[in-house]
Design a protein around this motif. Structure first.
Motif, PDB file in Angstrom:
ATOM      1  N   TYR A 200       0.837  -1.199   0.000  1.00 58.10           N
ATOM      2  CA  TYR A 200       0.000   0.000   0.000  1.00 58.10           C
ATOM      3  C   TYR A 200       0.874   1.252   0.000  1.00 58.10           C
ATOM      4  CZ  TYR A 200      -3.127   3.586   1.832  1.00 58.10           C
ATOM      5  OH  TYR A 200      -3.822   4.737   2.023  1.00 58.10           O
ATOM      6  N   ARG A 201       1.900   1.273   0.867  1.00 62.83           N
ATOM      7  CA  ARG A 201       2.788   2.439   0.929  1.00 62.83           C
ATOM      8  C   ARG A 201       3.546   2.615  -0.382  1.00 62.83           C
ATOM      9  NH1 ARG A 201       3.686   0.290   6.100  1.00 62.83           N
ATOM     10  NH2 ARG A 201       5.620  -0.654   5.369  1.00 62.83           N
ATOM     11  N   ALA A 202       3.988   1.519  -0.980  1.00 64.28           N
ATOM     12  CA  ALA A 202       4.705   1.615  -2.256  1.00 64.28           C
ATOM     13  C   ALA A 202       3.790   2.143  -3.350  1.00 64.28           C
ATOM     14  CB  ALA A 202       5.262   0.247  -2.646  1.00 64.28           C
ATOM     15  N   ARG A 203       2.528   1.698  -3.358  1.00 62.55           N
ATOM     16  CA  ARG A 203       1.565   2.165  -4.349  1.00 62.55           C
ATOM     17  C   ARG A 203       1.303   3.662  -4.183  1.00 62.55           C
ATOM     18  NH1 ARG A 203      -1.621  -1.935  -3.588  1.00 62.55           N
ATOM     19  NH2 ARG A 203      -3.013  -0.868  -2.175  1.00 62.55           N
ATOM     20  N   LYS A 204       1.144   4.112  -2.948  1.00 59.03           N
ATOM     21  CA  LYS A 204       0.910   5.541  -2.704  1.00 59.03           C
ATOM     22  C   LYS A 204       2.118   6.372  -3.114  1.00 59.03           C
ATOM     23  CE  LYS A 204      -1.220   7.328   0.520  1.00 59.03           C
ATOM     24  NZ  LYS A 204      -2.122   7.933   1.438  1.00 59.03           N
ATOM     25  N   LYS A 205       3.325   5.839  -2.874  1.00 59.13           N
ATOM     26  CA  LYS A 205       4.539   6.567  -3.215  1.00 59.13           C
ATOM     27  C   LYS A 205       4.654   6.739  -4.724  1.00 59.13           C
ATOM     28  CE  LYS A 205       9.506   6.446  -2.434  1.00 59.13           C
ATOM     29  NZ  LYS A 205      10.621   5.677  -1.845  1.00 59.13           N
ATOM     30  N   THR A 206       4.370   5.690  -5.495  1.00 58.95           N
ATOM     31  CA  THR A 206       4.477   5.819  -6.952  1.00 58.95           C
ATOM     32  C   THR A 206       3.407   6.755  -7.500  1.00 58.95           C
ATOM     33  OG1 THR A 206       3.128   3.849  -7.296  1.00 58.95           O
ATOM     34  CG2 THR A 206       5.501   3.538  -7.276  1.00 58.95           C
ATOM     35  N   LEU A 207       2.213   6.760  -6.890  1.00 59.82           N
ATOM     36  CA  LEU A 207       1.177   7.677  -7.360  1.00 59.82           C
ATOM     37  C   LEU A 207       1.553   9.121  -7.082  1.00 59.82           C
ATOM     38  CD1 LEU A 207      -2.105   5.807  -6.411  1.00 59.82           C
ATOM     39  CD2 LEU A 207      -1.153   6.187  -8.673  1.00 59.82           C
ATOM     40  N   SER A 208       2.197   9.389  -5.949  1.00 51.92           N
ATOM     41  CA  SER A 208       2.573  10.763  -5.621  1.00 51.92           C
ATOM     42  C   SER A 208       3.705  11.250  -6.516  1.00 51.92           C
ATOM     43  CB  SER A 208       2.980  10.867  -4.156  1.00 51.92           C
ATOM     44  OG  SER A 208       4.191  10.170  -3.930  1.00 51.92           O
ATOM     45  N   MET A 209       4.496  10.343  -7.075  1.00 54.95           N
ATOM     46  CA  MET A 209       5.604  10.734  -7.947  1.00 54.95           C
ATOM     47  C   MET A 209       5.102  11.161  -9.323  1.00 54.95           C
ATOM     48  SD  MET A 209       8.269   7.762  -6.868  1.00 54.95           S
ATOM     49  CE  MET A 209       9.428   8.116  -8.163  1.00 54.95           C
ATOM     50  N   HIS A 210       3.883  10.810  -9.697  1.00 57.15           N
ATOM     51  CA  HIS A 210       3.363  11.110 -11.021  1.00 57.15           C
ATOM     52  C   HIS A 210       2.547  12.403 -11.062  1.00 57.15           C
ATOM     53  CE1 HIS A 210       4.909   7.427 -12.486  1.00 57.15           C
ATOM     54  NE2 HIS A 210       4.096   6.667 -11.813  1.00 57.15           N
ATOM     55  N   VAL A 211       2.686  13.244 -10.077  1.00 57.19           N
ATOM     56  CA  VAL A 211       1.948  14.508 -10.038  1.00 57.19           C
ATOM     57  C   VAL A 211       2.630  15.502 -10.975  1.00 57.19           C
ATOM     58  CG1 VAL A 211       1.267  16.426  -8.558  1.00 57.19           C
ATOM     59  CG2 VAL A 211       1.161  14.095  -7.705  1.00 57.19           C
ATOM     60  N   VAL A 212       1.832  16.196 -11.786  1.00 59.49           N
ATOM     61  CA  VAL A 212       2.355  17.162 -12.762  1.00 59.49           C
ATOM     62  C   VAL A 212       2.029  18.562 -12.260  1.00 59.49           C
ATOM     63  CG1 VAL A 212       2.172  17.940 -15.155  1.00 59.49           C
ATOM     64  CG2 VAL A 212       2.010  15.518 -14.614  1.00 59.49           C
ATOM     65  N   SER A 213       3.000  19.458 -12.366  1.00 63.23           N
ATOM     66  CA  SER A 213       2.768  20.823 -11.908  1.00 63.23           C
ATOM     67  C   SER A 213       1.763  21.520 -12.830  1.00 63.23           C
ATOM     68  CB  SER A 213       4.078  21.607 -11.876  1.00 63.23           C
ATOM     69  OG  SER A 213       4.525  21.833 -13.191  1.00 63.23           O
ATOM     70  N   LEU A 214       1.128  22.556 -12.313  1.00 66.54           N
ATOM     71  CA  LEU A 214       0.102  23.273 -13.065  1.00 66.54           C
ATOM     72  C   LEU A 214       0.689  23.964 -14.291  1.00 66.54           C
ATOM     73  CD1 LEU A 214      -2.849  24.050 -13.161  1.00 66.54           C
ATOM     74  CD2 LEU A 214      -2.314  26.034 -11.759  1.00 66.54           C
ATOM     75  N   ALA A 215       1.891  24.504 -14.168  1.00 61.94           N
ATOM     76  CA  ALA A 215       2.516  25.192 -15.300  1.00 61.94           C
ATOM     77  C   ALA A 215       2.780  24.218 -16.452  1.00 61.94           C
ATOM     78  CB  ALA A 215       3.822  25.843 -14.859  1.00 61.94           C
ATOM     79  N   VAL A 216       3.267  23.034 -16.125  1.00 62.97           N
ATOM     80  CA  VAL A 216       3.535  22.037 -17.168  1.00 62.97           C
ATOM     81  C   VAL A 216       2.228  21.596 -17.807  1.00 62.97           C
ATOM     82  CG1 VAL A 216       4.412  19.704 -17.574  1.00 62.97           C
ATOM     83  CG2 VAL A 216       5.684  21.269 -16.117  1.00 62.97           C
ATOM     84  N   HIS A 217       1.206  21.417 -16.976  1.00 63.93           N
ATOM     85  CA  HIS A 217      -0.103  20.998 -17.499  1.00 63.93           C
ATOM     86  C   HIS A 217      -0.659  22.042 -18.462  1.00 63.93           C
ATOM     87  CE1 HIS A 217      -4.057  19.198 -17.622  1.00 63.93           C
ATOM     88  NE2 HIS A 217      -4.583  20.342 -17.248  1.00 63.93           N
ATOM     89  N   GLN A 218      -0.571  23.311 -18.071  1.00 63.81           N
ATOM     90  CA  GLN A 218      -1.088  24.372 -18.927  1.00 63.81           C
ATOM     91  C   GLN A 218      -0.315  24.463 -20.249  1.00 63.81           C
ATOM     92  OE1 GLN A 218      -0.895  27.754 -16.331  1.00 63.81           O
ATOM     93  NE2 GLN A 218      -2.955  27.388 -15.497  1.00 63.81           N
ATOM     94  N   GLU A 219       0.998  24.252 -20.191  1.00 61.43           N
ATOM     95  CA  GLU A 219       1.799  24.286 -21.412  1.00 61.43           C
ATOM     96  C   GLU A 219       1.415  23.136 -22.345  1.00 61.43           C
ATOM     97  OE1 GLU A 219       6.447  23.745 -22.790  1.00 61.43           O
ATOM     98  OE2 GLU A 219       5.979  24.211 -20.707  1.00 61.43           O
ATOM     99  N   VAL A 220       1.225  21.964 -21.787  1.00 60.32           N
ATOM    100  CA  VAL A 220       0.836  20.812 -22.600  1.00 60.32           C
ATOM    101  C   VAL A 220      -0.538  21.043 -23.223  1.00 60.32           C
ATOM    102  CG1 VAL A 220       0.190  18.367 -22.467  1.00 60.32           C
ATOM    103  CG2 VAL A 220       2.286  19.165 -21.380  1.00 60.32           C
ATOM    104  N   MET A 221      -1.450  21.613 -22.465  1.00 60.28           N
ATOM    105  CA  MET A 221      -2.791  21.872 -22.989  1.00 60.28           C
ATOM    106  C   MET A 221      -2.743  22.912 -24.112  1.00 60.28           C
ATOM    107  SD  MET A 221      -4.579  19.747 -21.428  1.00 60.28           S
ATOM    108  CE  MET A 221      -6.248  20.183 -21.778  1.00 60.28           C
ATOM    109  N   ARG A 222      -1.879  23.918 -23.953  1.00 67.03           N
ATOM    110  CA  ARG A 222      -1.723  24.921 -25.015  1.00 67.03           C
ATOM    111  C   ARG A 222      -1.191  24.280 -26.295  1.00 67.03           C
ATOM    112  NH1 ARG A 222      -0.138  28.539 -21.346  1.00 67.03           N
ATOM    113  NH2 ARG A 222       2.014  27.872 -21.460  1.00 67.03           N
ATOM    114  N   GLU A 223      -0.192  23.423 -26.146  1.00 70.50           N
ATOM    115  CA  GLU A 223       0.364  22.738 -27.317  1.00 70.50           C
ATOM    116  C   GLU A 223      -0.683  21.833 -27.965  1.00 70.50           C
ATOM    117  OE1 GLU A 223       3.904  20.668 -26.218  1.00 70.50           O
ATOM    118  OE2 GLU A 223       4.962  22.513 -25.663  1.00 70.50           O
ATOM    119  N   ARG A 224      -1.477  21.152 -27.128  1.00 76.60           N
ATOM    120  CA  ARG A 224      -2.531  20.281 -27.669  1.00 76.60           C
ATOM    121  C   ARG A 224      -3.552  21.090 -28.446  1.00 76.60           C
ATOM    122  NH1 ARG A 224      -7.524  18.257 -24.413  1.00 76.60           N
ATOM    123  NH2 ARG A 224      -7.783  20.466 -24.697  1.00 76.60           N
TER     124      ARG A 224
END
Length: 85
Positions: free
Chosen positions: A38-62
């Motif tokens: 359970y702890r390992a699963r939570k740790k890997t999920l927390s590592m895949h968080v994307v910052s808002l700036a990166v998300h907005q840039e990707v959405m602009r490119e899309r």
């Protein structure tokens, strides 16, 4: 059941008692193993968080790519119409 007419039948002891609840699986995990997974699963999920700036840039490119696709499709339709005339 013992058949009184058959001398070869024996009375079997039928006094085993099953434990309560669902039987354990042979490969069941211990509580510590489940917690570790359970702890390992939570740790890997927390590592895949994307910052808002990166998300907005990707959405602009899309959005830019989608508008370019629309433009190219319209141009293709126009060229196909000219070809069929």
């Amino acid at each position: 059941m013992v058949d009184p007419r058959d001398p070869g039948t024996l009375a079997l002891p039928l006094n085993f008692k099953r434990p309560r609840g669902r039987p354990r699986k042979p490969n069941a995990l211990t509580a510590a193993e489940r917690a570790r997974r359970y702890r390992a699963r939570k740790k890997t999920l927390s590592m895949h968080v994307v910052s808002l700036a990166v998300h907005q840039e990707v959405m602009r490119e899309r959005d830019g790519a989608l508008s370019q696709v629309r433009q190219l499709r319209a141009e293709l339709e126009h060229l196909l119409q000219q070809l069929h005339r």
